[in-house]
Scaffold this motif. Structure first.
Motif, PDB file in Angstrom:
ATOM      1  N   UNK A 122       1.156 -10.085  17.750  1.00  0.00           N
ATOM      2  CA  UNK A 122       0.329  -8.897  17.677  1.00  0.00           C
ATOM      3  C   UNK A 122      -1.004  -9.131  16.978  1.00  0.00           C
ATOM      4  N   UNK A 123      -1.331 -10.366  16.655  1.00  0.00           N
ATOM      5  CA  UNK A 123      -2.588 -10.599  15.949  1.00  0.00           C
ATOM      6  C   UNK A 123      -3.785 -10.348  16.856  1.00  0.00           C
ATOM      7  N   UNK A 124      -3.672 -10.676  18.133  1.00  0.00           N
ATOM      8  CA  UNK A 124      -4.768 -10.451  19.076  1.00  0.00           C
ATOM      9  C   UNK A 124      -4.240  -9.559  20.200  1.00  0.00           C
ATOM     10  N   UNK A 162      -2.867 -11.985  22.592  1.00  0.00           N
ATOM     11  CA  UNK A 162      -3.201 -13.352  22.168  1.00  0.00           C
ATOM     12  C   UNK A 162      -4.070 -14.089  23.178  1.00  0.00           C
ATOM     13  N   UNK A 163      -4.809 -13.352  24.004  1.00  0.00           N
ATOM     14  CA  UNK A 163      -5.714 -13.970  24.979  1.00  0.00           C
ATOM     15  C   UNK A 163      -5.004 -14.938  25.914  1.00  0.00           C
ATOM     16  N   UNK A 164      -3.720 -14.724  26.120  1.00  0.00           N
ATOM     17  CA  UNK A 164      -2.995 -15.650  26.987  1.00  0.00           C
ATOM     18  C   UNK A 164      -2.023 -14.963  27.935  1.00  0.00           C
ATOM     19  N   UNK A 165      -1.739 -13.686  27.711  1.00  0.00           N
ATOM     20  CA  UNK A 165      -0.831 -12.998  28.629  1.00  0.00           C
ATOM     21  C   UNK A 165      -1.135 -11.503  28.645  1.00  0.00           C
ATOM     22  N   UNK A 166      -0.670 -10.851  29.700  1.00  0.00           N
ATOM     23  CA  UNK A 166      -0.815  -9.417  29.854  1.00  0.00           C
ATOM     24  C   UNK A 166       0.560  -8.767  29.776  1.00  0.00           C
ATOM     25  N   UNK A 167       0.619  -7.622  29.128  1.00  0.00           N
ATOM     26  CA  UNK A 167       1.891  -6.910  29.019  1.00  0.00           C
ATOM     27  C   UNK A 167       1.670  -5.429  29.312  1.00  0.00           C
ATOM     28  N   UNK A 168       2.682  -4.798  29.892  1.00  0.00           N
ATOM     29  CA  UNK A 168       2.692  -3.350  30.068  1.00  0.00           C
ATOM     30  C   UNK A 168       3.403  -2.738  28.872  1.00  0.00           C
ATOM     31  N   UNK A 169       2.767  -1.762  28.240  1.00  0.00           N
ATOM     32  CA  UNK A 169       3.415  -1.022  27.163  1.00  0.00           C
ATOM     33  C   UNK A 169       3.771   0.358  27.703  1.00  0.00           C
ATOM     34  N   UNK A 170       5.071   0.667  27.707  1.00  0.00           N
ATOM     35  CA  UNK A 170       5.547   1.953  28.200  1.00  0.00           C
ATOM     36  C   UNK A 170       5.395   2.985  27.081  1.00  0.00           C
ATOM     37  N   UNK A 171       4.539   3.983  27.305  1.00  0.00           N
ATOM     38  CA  UNK A 171       4.254   4.979  26.279  1.00  0.00           C
ATOM     39  C   UNK A 171       5.418   5.925  26.035  1.00  0.00           C
ATOM     40  N   UNK A 172       6.356   6.010  26.977  1.00  0.00           N
ATOM     41  CA  UNK A 172       7.502   6.909  26.817  1.00  0.00           C
ATOM     42  C   UNK A 172       8.654   6.239  26.085  1.00  0.00           C
ATOM     43  N   UNK A 173       8.868   4.948  26.337  1.00  0.00           N
ATOM     44  CA  UNK A 173       9.997   4.246  25.728  1.00  0.00           C
ATOM     45  C   UNK A 173       9.584   3.296  24.602  1.00  0.00           C
ATOM     46  N   UNK A 174       8.258   3.145  24.385  1.00  0.00           N
ATOM     47  CA  UNK A 174       7.734   2.208  23.372  1.00  0.00           C
ATOM     48  C   UNK A 174       8.251   0.783  23.587  1.00  0.00           C
ATOM     49  N   UNK A 175       8.329   0.380  24.848  1.00  0.00           N
ATOM     50  CA  UNK A 175       8.814  -0.956  25.172  1.00  0.00           C
ATOM     51  C   UNK A 175       7.711  -1.782  25.831  1.00  0.00           C
ATOM     52  N   UNK A 211      -0.440   6.410  36.922  1.00  0.00           N
ATOM     53  CA  UNK A 211       0.266   7.625  36.522  1.00  0.00           C
ATOM     54  C   UNK A 211       0.148   7.916  35.028  1.00  0.00           C
ATOM     55  N   UNK A 212      -0.533   7.028  34.284  1.00  0.00           N
ATOM     56  CA  UNK A 212      -0.761   7.260  32.866  1.00  0.00           C
ATOM     57  C   UNK A 212       0.434   7.037  31.977  1.00  0.00           C
ATOM     58  N   UNK A 213       1.526   6.517  32.522  1.00  0.00           N
ATOM     59  CA  UNK A 213       2.744   6.320  31.742  1.00  0.00           C
ATOM     60  C   UNK A 213       2.717   4.996  30.983  1.00  0.00           C
ATOM     61  N   UNK A 214       2.034   4.000  31.543  1.00  0.00           N
ATOM     62  CA  UNK A 214       1.996   2.676  30.923  1.00  0.00           C
ATOM     63  C   UNK A 214       0.570   2.284  30.566  1.00  0.00           C
ATOM     64  N   UNK A 215       0.453   1.391  29.593  1.00  0.00           N
ATOM     65  CA  UNK A 215      -0.838   0.891  29.128  1.00  0.00           C
ATOM     66  C   UNK A 215      -0.836  -0.630  29.217  1.00  0.00           C
ATOM     67  N   UNK A 216      -1.841  -1.181  29.894  1.00  0.00           N
ATOM     68  CA  UNK A 216      -1.936  -2.638  30.016  1.00  0.00           C
ATOM     69  C   UNK A 216      -2.646  -3.204  28.795  1.00  0.00           C
ATOM     70  N   UNK A 217      -2.004  -4.198  28.169  1.00  0.00           N
ATOM     71  CA  UNK A 217      -2.546  -4.828  26.968  1.00  0.00           C
ATOM     72  C   UNK A 217      -2.721  -6.323  27.195  1.00  0.00           C
ATOM     73  N   UNK A 218      -3.780  -6.865  26.600  1.00  0.00           N
ATOM     74  CA  UNK A 218      -3.950  -8.315  26.550  1.00  0.00           C
ATOM     75  C   UNK A 218      -3.441  -8.786  25.193  1.00  0.00           C
TER      76      UNK A 218
END
Length: 405
Positions: free
Chosen positions: A304-306, A324-337, A315-322
């Motif tokens: 979580x440093x970068x 550590x400048x090396x991978x992309x992840x989906x953060x589910x705003x409803x389940x916090x996963x 649909x606004x349910x998920x948020x795409x995050x970068x």
């Protein structure tokens, strides 16, 4: 076509199409070409893309080139495609920022350009005034739109060692005038702007666009980090406070800024294992800071440093995050996963990701497109139809007619 279908309906249909299709539609007729090139339609298409979260692309920076990926195909595991651009010389091009489909590119302090990846149009910038005399300067960049003047601006902040210690020079490039100018009467807090370790790690000093201003974190402001902002209309610097509940007086707390759908965001990293994300829902209003979420890592890592927000799912349910400048992840705003996005990178390593809207915004004129707009086209079409009717009437009267008994 304009006689059978009203121009407003054609514009409404066209604004829902991708840029690639619209560029082909320009060849259908003069009416289509004039419509698609008009200022009104370019803004209509851009606003539709923003409100519907469509026509978005990710620009990924590799070691030697840029690569593109459609935002809406992330769930399909599709591979990245080389994103060739005219500024590419094989030495690694930096993306300084993105706004309304335009991206600012940099090969070196002398090679700067604006580029529309969708239309493939490139604008090479003139040389900035401060090219010599600051060999050890650290340069902050920022790119965004001056909405009041319908202009796009690139900002350079040079931080260097002067005779009296830390000093700064600020230059602003205007697309409308195609020129640079220096900003005078700079506030003293800019001298405490630069911290080598911090700005080498977080975004390399690239400004975040939100609320009509560019933003950077100033980690050396007394005992508390603050946000330094630059108003793109007034061309003035000012400071923004962090949320009151954010305590950055400890050495193990790091702060970074981001932007999400035009709103300023702050990430607070605690002990490298969990992060709080805040959003300023009303720009420059301290009371509008709202915590969006808090995520904790199960095992102490640097995950979580970068971390940087890129955009919501449709649909606004998920948020795409970068991460550590090396991978992309989906953060589910409803389940916090969190769920890692699977991308076929063909063995390439990526160091940065930028979200870019596909648009028709031109580089020849900051205002964009041909003059007149849709209303002007309606008026011209009516005038043309009136001329045709008048010609038919005149031809009939000049030929005359015979009365048959």
């Amino acid at each position: 076509m304009s006689k059978k279908i009203p121009l407003d309906i054609i514009a409404d249909i066209f604004c829902r199409q991708p840029v690639k299709s619209l560029l082909r539609f320009r060849c259908v007729s003069k009416t289509c070409c004039s419509l698609i090139d008009s200022q009104d339609f370019i803004k209509l298409h851009l606003n539709h893309s923003i409100t519907t979260r469509s026509n978005r692309r990710l620009i990924l920076k590799g070691a030697h080139d840029l690569y593109a990926l459609d935002f809406d195909t992330l769930t399909l595991g599709i591979g990245v495609q080389p994103h060739h651009h005219p500024l590419n010389i094989g030495s690694g091009t930096e993306v300084l920022g993105s706004c309304n489909g335009l991206i600012a590119l940099c090969n070196s302090v002398q090679e700067l350009a604006l580029f529309n990846p969708s239309t493939r149009k490139l604008k090479t910038l003139p040389l900035p005034p401060c090219l010599v005399g600051f060999p050890s300067a650290f340069i902050f960049y920022g790119f965004g739109q001056d909405k009041s003047n319908d202009d796009y601006k690139l900002v350079r902040v040079l931080h260097f060692k002067g005779n009296d210690g830390d000093d700064v020079e600020v230059e602003v490039y205007s697309l409308k005038t195609n020129s640079w100018r220096r900003i005078s009467n700079l506030p003293r807090f800019l001298r405490d702007f630069y911290d080598y370790l911090y700005h080498s790690l977080f975004r390399k000093g690239y400004g975040v666009l939100a609320g009509g201003a560019l933003h950077w974190v100033s980690p050396k402001s007394s005992t508390r980090s603050v946000i330094v902002a630059f108003d793109l209309v007034a061309e003035e610097f000012y400071q923004l406070p962090l949320p009151d509940s954010v305590n950055v007086s400890y050495a193990n707390v790091h702060v970074d800024v981001g932007s999400l759908e035009g709103c300023l965001c702050v990430f607070c990293f605690y002990n490298l294992v969990y992060v709080d994300m805040w959003m300023m829902k009303e720009h420059a209003v301290k009371e509008s800071w709202t915590k969006l979420f808090s995520v904790q890592e199960q095992t102490p890592t640097r995950s979580f440093l970068f971390l940087r927000p890129l955009g919501y799912s449709r649909n606004g349910v998920k948020l795409l995050l970068e991460v550590r400048r090396e991978k992309l992840v989906w953060f589910d705003l409803e389940t916090n996963s969190l769920r890692t996005v699977k991308i076929d990178t063909h063995g390439l390593d990526f160091v940065d990701t930028e979200i870019c809207m596909a648009s028709l915004v031109p580089l020849s004129d900051a205002g964009g497109g041909c003059g007149g707009g849709i209303n002007g086209m309606k008026r011209r079409n009516l005038e043309e139809e009136e001329k045709i009717h008048k010609k038919k009437r005149d031809d009939f009267l000049s030929t005359g007619f015979k009365l048959v008994l």
